[in-house]
Scaffold this motif. Structure first.
Motif, PDB file in Angstrom:
ATOM      1  N   ARG A 138       1.021  -1.179   0.222  1.00  0.00           N
ATOM      2  CA  ARG A 138      -0.040   0.088  -0.075  1.00  0.00           C
ATOM      3  C   ARG A 138       0.983   1.321   0.119  1.00  0.00           C
ATOM      4  N   TRP A 139       0.354   2.182  -0.102  1.00  0.00           N
ATOM      5  CA  TRP A 139       1.243   3.610  -0.159  1.00  0.00           C
ATOM      6  C   TRP A 139       1.533   3.639   1.220  1.00  0.00           C
ATOM      7  N   ASP A 140       0.940   3.087   2.318  1.00  0.00           N
ATOM      8  CA  ASP A 140       1.770   3.428   3.718  1.00  0.00           C
ATOM      9  C   ASP A 140       2.387   2.146   4.273  1.00  0.00           C
ATOM     10  N   THR A 141       2.684   1.309   3.321  1.00  0.00           N
ATOM     11  CA  THR A 141       3.917   0.194   3.806  1.00  0.00           C
ATOM     12  C   THR A 141       5.074   0.578   3.087  1.00  0.00           C
ATOM     13  N   ILE A 142       6.170   0.147   3.643  1.00  0.00           N
ATOM     14  CA  ILE A 142       7.440  -0.121   3.279  1.00  0.00           C
ATOM     15  C   ILE A 142       7.758  -1.501   2.554  1.00  0.00           C
ATOM     16  N   PRO A 143       8.052  -1.791   1.540  1.00  0.00           N
ATOM     17  CA  PRO A 143       8.129  -0.631   0.410  1.00  0.00           C
ATOM     18  C   PRO A 143       6.673  -0.176   0.103  1.00  0.00           C
ATOM     19  N   VAL A 144       6.503   0.826  -0.617  1.00  0.00           N
ATOM     20  CA  VAL A 144       5.091   1.256  -1.073  1.00  0.00           C
ATOM     21  C   VAL A 144       5.017   0.516  -2.387  1.00  0.00           C
ATOM     22  N   GLY A 145       3.322   0.588  -2.612  1.00  0.00           N
ATOM     23  CA  GLY A 145       2.660  -0.091  -3.935  1.00  0.00           C
ATOM     24  C   GLY A 145       1.268  -0.040  -3.780  1.00  0.00           C
ATOM     25  N   TYR A 146       0.910  -0.455  -4.607  1.00  0.00           N
ATOM     26  CA  TYR A 146      -0.693  -0.445  -4.734  1.00  0.00           C
ATOM     27  C   TYR A 146      -1.497  -1.645  -5.504  1.00  0.00           C
ATOM     28  N   THR A 147      -2.497  -1.980  -5.325  1.00  0.00           N
ATOM     29  CA  THR A 147      -3.101  -2.918  -5.956  1.00  0.00           C
ATOM     30  C   THR A 147      -4.241  -2.152  -6.903  1.00  0.00           C
ATOM     31  N   GLY A 148      -4.437  -2.569  -8.086  1.00  0.00           N
ATOM     32  CA  GLY A 148      -5.004  -1.897  -9.081  1.00  0.00           C
ATOM     33  C   GLY A 148      -5.979  -3.087  -9.804  1.00  0.00           C
ATOM     34  N   THR A 149      -6.788  -2.561 -10.564  1.00  0.00           N
ATOM     35  CA  THR A 149      -7.657  -3.733 -11.445  1.00  0.00           C
ATOM     36  C   THR A 149      -7.520  -3.067 -12.827  1.00  0.00           C
ATOM     37  N   ASP A 150      -7.164  -4.226 -13.845  1.00  0.00           N
ATOM     38  CA  ASP A 150      -6.903  -3.626 -15.088  1.00  0.00           C
ATOM     39  C   ASP A 150      -8.199  -3.563 -15.805  1.00  0.00           C
ATOM     40  N   ALA A 151      -8.280  -3.563 -17.349  1.00  0.00           N
ATOM     41  CA  ALA A 151      -9.305  -3.330 -17.990  1.00  0.00           C
ATOM     42  C   ALA A 151      -9.996  -4.635 -18.127  1.00  0.00           C
ATOM     43  N   LEU A 152      -9.388  -5.878 -17.852  1.00  0.00           N
ATOM     44  CA  LEU A 152     -10.274  -6.981 -17.731  1.00  0.00           C
ATOM     45  C   LEU A 152     -10.681  -7.477 -16.473  1.00  0.00           C
ATOM     46  N   GLY A 153     -10.678  -6.569 -15.285  1.00  0.00           N
ATOM     47  CA  GLY A 153     -11.094  -6.638 -14.142  1.00  0.00           C
ATOM     48  C   GLY A 153     -10.130  -7.541 -13.361  1.00  0.00           C
ATOM     49  N   GLN A 154      -8.862  -7.657 -13.649  1.00  0.00           N
ATOM     50  CA  GLN A 154      -7.864  -8.553 -12.937  1.00  0.00           C
ATOM     51  C   GLN A 154      -7.212  -7.619 -12.155  1.00  0.00           C
ATOM     52  N   LYS A 155      -7.084  -8.166 -10.914  1.00  0.00           N
ATOM     53  CA  LYS A 155      -6.221  -7.564  -9.775  1.00  0.00           C
ATOM     54  C   LYS A 155      -4.752  -7.625  -9.870  1.00  0.00           C
ATOM     55  N   ARG A 156      -4.099  -6.704 -10.035  1.00  0.00           N
ATOM     56  CA  ARG A 156      -2.764  -6.524 -10.369  1.00  0.00           C
ATOM     57  C   ARG A 156      -1.841  -5.635  -9.197  1.00  0.00           C
ATOM     58  N   ARG A 157      -0.853  -6.266  -8.934  1.00  0.00           N
ATOM     59  CA  ARG A 157       0.001  -5.701  -7.931  1.00  0.00           C
ATOM     60  C   ARG A 157       0.884  -4.698  -8.858  1.00  0.00           C
ATOM     61  N   ASN A 158       1.125  -3.423  -8.197  1.00  0.00           N
ATOM     62  CA  ASN A 158       1.783  -2.410  -8.917  1.00  0.00           C
ATOM     63  C   ASN A 158       3.196  -2.221  -7.571  1.00  0.00           C
ATOM     64  N   TYR A 159       4.282  -2.094  -8.124  1.00  0.00           N
ATOM     65  CA  TYR A 159       5.125  -1.612  -7.195  1.00  0.00           C
ATOM     66  C   TYR A 159       6.479  -1.121  -8.188  1.00  0.00           C
ATOM     67  N   PHE A 160       7.365  -0.358  -7.235  1.00  0.00           N
ATOM     68  CA  PHE A 160       8.394   0.176  -8.183  1.00  0.00           C
ATOM     69  C   PHE A 160       9.705   0.065  -7.834  1.00  0.00           C
ATOM     70  N   PHE A 161       9.901  -1.386  -8.041  1.00  0.00           N
ATOM     71  CA  PHE A 161      11.200  -1.885  -8.105  1.00  0.00           C
ATOM     72  C   PHE A 161      11.114  -3.129  -9.155  1.00  0.00           C
ATOM     73  N   ASP A 162      12.381  -3.434  -9.673  1.00  0.00           N
ATOM     74  CA  ASP A 162      12.232  -4.536 -10.705  1.00  0.00           C
ATOM     75  C   ASP A 162      12.255  -5.970 -10.149  1.00  0.00           C
ATOM     76  N   PHE A 163      12.571  -6.206  -9.187  1.00  0.00           N
ATOM     77  CA  PHE A 163      12.777  -7.592  -8.552  1.00  0.00           C
ATOM     78  C   PHE A 163      11.335  -8.003  -8.238  1.00  0.00           C
ATOM     79  N   PHE A 164      11.214  -9.380  -8.694  1.00  0.00           N
ATOM     80  CA  PHE A 164      10.033  -9.899  -8.398  1.00  0.00           C
ATOM     81  C   PHE A 164       9.405  -9.860  -7.019  1.00  0.00           C
ATOM     82  N   SER A 165       8.313  -9.405  -6.543  1.00  0.00           N
ATOM     83  CA  SER A 165       7.855  -9.353  -5.189  1.00  0.00           C
ATOM     84  C   SER A 165       7.269 -10.630  -4.533  1.00  0.00           C
ATOM     85  N   TYR A 166       8.311 -11.611  -4.689  1.00  0.00           N
ATOM     86  CA  TYR A 166       7.900 -12.985  -4.014  1.00  0.00           C
ATOM     87  C   TYR A 166       7.174 -12.722  -2.933  1.00  0.00           C
ATOM     88  N   ALA A 167       6.477 -13.750  -2.304  1.00  0.00           N
ATOM     89  CA  ALA A 167       5.652 -13.859  -1.096  1.00  0.00           C
ATOM     90  C   ALA A 167       5.694 -15.235  -0.529  1.00  0.00           C
TER      91      ALA A 167
END
Ligand code: GCB
Length: 593
Positions: A138-167
């Motif tokens: 989220r914008w108030d987590t470290i690192p920051v990021g946000y989840t959005g929805t694309d035109a197909l209605g799919q939830k997508r994680r967005n973040y501002f670094f190139d490495f894959f955000s493994y979980a």
């Protein structure tokens, strides 16, 4: 937070293994999945990222909660003993239940947390342990990021670094016992006086009335002792911790019935005349920015890989690395301590800079980093708490010589200065003994930079000849020299460390014309940077990008991930590795470690 260390008063039971796992379908919390066995589980190893364990895209790309579960048999406890459940890290956030009781919630994917579960379990019986792992930023987590929805209605994680955000549950899960009055924190600061070491310590042990400490040498022999929760101890004829010589003492802390063994090294760190001094001697950093990243495991900690990576780094003559771009597993710092590696320890604050990110969904609010819709005071508060938590975890590691509080943030605006000034202060208050810095991005050149004076060192990521002036090393070199001149003028007396430089390189791509992406170009570009560094006494470190190729988000400039590794993702040397090895081994010969 203290690491888990066994002693006569503490027993640790490791809960790593194959757990049950199920992706949330949006109903998990509402329906209380923690209150029963998962209905459609599949096996999942702990620790590991879950993303690439199966072959399912659904698991790889999941957005939201993922549930882990296992049964745990509760050991018998001695009188008054407490049972603590501890997670090395859950990425990015974790919620934990013991049967139906929620016992912990932690935000931030790279630091440990624990819960006292004594009152929720019965010795000799089994309980159901459930963890809901949340991979959304989220914008108030470290690192920051946000989840959005694309035109197909799919939830997508967005973040501002190139490495894959493994979980997943990325580090060990441990159940350990400790007495009712237990050591909960130890802080050790060391100094050198002639041949002796000075060790100033303080202990927290709520409720304990009898606190004393013993200093043991590496062979386990007592060399000093003291009474009380704090004090200064002289270690006669001290054996110093130094780069390449990871000599460790142990402070054995006694608080009533509890014994906690805290390893430490006697060494000093200082900055003088553009040099970083360890034990009064200038230190030159040779090494890499790294990632916790490997085939199948993702970011799951693995001792096999850890030891191998250190062997590879030693083979090459490296003496240091940066924990880019988040705090690494505690085991890694323990190992760096004993191997005498020098560490730039970095927070998870990567990507506080929207100007360079298109945003996969195209809706990064105005692309303004610091705004009511993006990075706010709430982010800054999380960042401050994260710095405190991070330094509290890593403060006793002799290998750590610099705190890096962010990677490539915006730093050329007044808003950035307002954001970072209090954070630099937070780091200094949490640890007044080590230099504090941040890693500067290419756009924030010395003529526009607004934060450098808040910090003790200059750390630069530069890609001359790659992202700029691609293939034109002569021009890249000229600009690099001009820029270094600018930094020396802006920050007189501060050491400059190059914390990233290097091109993507496809192993096996050879080229007579030595063009970008080829193994030859990596040799040439690293060589250009090294030639420049050698001309500036103010440059005290070269940490190329990256130790090894690593998994990234999909992107048209990433072929099978980020390929800037000195080594492939499976740790095989590219041609440049041999060339740089010759340089680094010669430096090791000349400078000591
Ligand atoms: C950077 C970032 C690093 C990237 C690297 C690259 O400046 O700090 O996380 O991986 O560039 O290869 O683009």
């Amino acid at each position: 937070m203290l690491s888990v260390r066994s002693s006569v008063s503490r027993t640790a039971l490791c809960l790593d293994g194959v757990w049950q796992f199920q992706l949330d379908d949006g109903t998990g919390l509402k329906e209380g999945w923690y209150a029963r066995s998962l209905t459609d589980p599949r096996p999942m190893p702990v620790p590991a990222s879950y993303n690439e364990i199966t072959t399912d895209m659904e698991v790889y790309d999941h957005v939201g909660l993922a549930w882990y579960q296992r049964d745990v048999l509760v050991p018998h406890l001695r009188d008054g003993e407490r049972l603590i459940l501890r997670f090395g890290s859950v990425t990015h956030h974790g919620r934990v239940w013991v049967d139906e009781t929620e016992v912990a919630y932690h935000e931030g994917g790279y630091l440990p947390f624990e819960a006292d579960i004594t009152d929720h379990v019965t010795p000799g019986e089994t309980f159901r342990l459930t963890v809901a792992v949340d991979n959304e930023l989220r914008w108030d987590t470290i690192p920051v990021g946000y989840t959005g929805t694309d035109a197909l209605g799919q939830k997508r994680r967005n973040y501002f670094f190139d490495f894959f955000s493994y979980a997943g549950i990325h580090r060990s899960v441990v159940l350990y016992t400790r007495p009712a009055h237990a050591v909960t924190d130890v802080t050790i600061v060391t100094d050198i006086s002639g041949a002796n070491g000075l060790l100033t310590y303080s202990v927290e042990a709520p409720g304990a009335s009898d606190i004393h400490v013993r200093v043991l040498d590496a062979a386990g022999c007592e060399v000093a002792r003291a009474e009380g929760a704090e004090g200064t101890i002289t270690v006669e004829d001290a054996h110093l911790w130094a780069p390449g010589k990871g000599y460790l003492y142990t402070l054995e802390v006694h608080a009533d019935d509890d014994v906690y063994p805290q390893p430490f090294g006697i060494r000093t760190v200082a900055i003088e005349d553009s040099q970083l001094l360890i034990n009064g001697t200038p230190f030159y950093f040779r090494g890499y920015g790294r990632h916790e990243d490997n085939i199948v495991r993702g970011k799951g900690h693995d001792n096999v890989l850890m030891v191998h990576d250190f062997e590879v780094m030693k083979w090459q003559g490296a003496n240091s690395f940066r924990t880019s771009h988040y705090p690494y597993a505690e085991e890694v710092l323990d190992y760096a301590d004993r191997e005498g590696f020098v560490v730039i320890d970095e927070t998870a604050a990567v990507g506080l800079n929207l100007s360079m990110w298109p945003g996969e969904l195209g809706d990064v609010p105005g692309k303004v980093t610091f705004s009511p819709d993006t990075v706010t005071e709430a982010t800054q508060k999380t960042h401050a708490d994260h710095i405190r938590e991070f330094i509290a975890r890593d403060k006793n590691h002799p290998s750590v010589v610099i705190w890096s509080i962010a990677n490539e943030p915006e730093s050329e605006t007044e808003a950035a200065r307002d954001y970072f000034a209090p954070l630099a202060q937070v780091a200094r208050e949490a640890d007044p003994t080590r230099p504090v810095g941040y890693v500067n991005v290419a756009m924030a050149t010395p003529d526009v930079e607004k934060c450098a004076d808040l910090f003790d060192v200059v750390m630069l990521n530069r890609y001359n000849g790659w992202y700029t002036d691609t293939g034109n090393l002569a021009l890249g070199e000229k600009k690099l020299r001009d820029e270094i001149d600018g930094w020396i003028k802006l920050c007189p007396g501060k050491p400059i460390i190059f914390t990233e430089y290097g091109p993507d390189t496809l192993d096996g791509l050879r080229d007579y014309q030595r063009r970008p992406w080829s193994e030859e170009y990596q040799i040439d570009m690293l060589g250009m940077f090294h030639r420049v560094f050698d001309d500036y006494p103010q440059v005290v470190g070269e940490q190329m990008w990256n130790f090894a190729d690593f998994r990234t988000i999909p992107g048209i400039i990433r072929v099978g991930g980020n390929r800037k590794g000195m080594f492939t993702r499976d740790r095989l040397p590219k041609a440049a590795a041999y060339v740089v090895r010759d340089r680094w081994l010669a430096m090791r010969e000349r400078l000591g470690f």
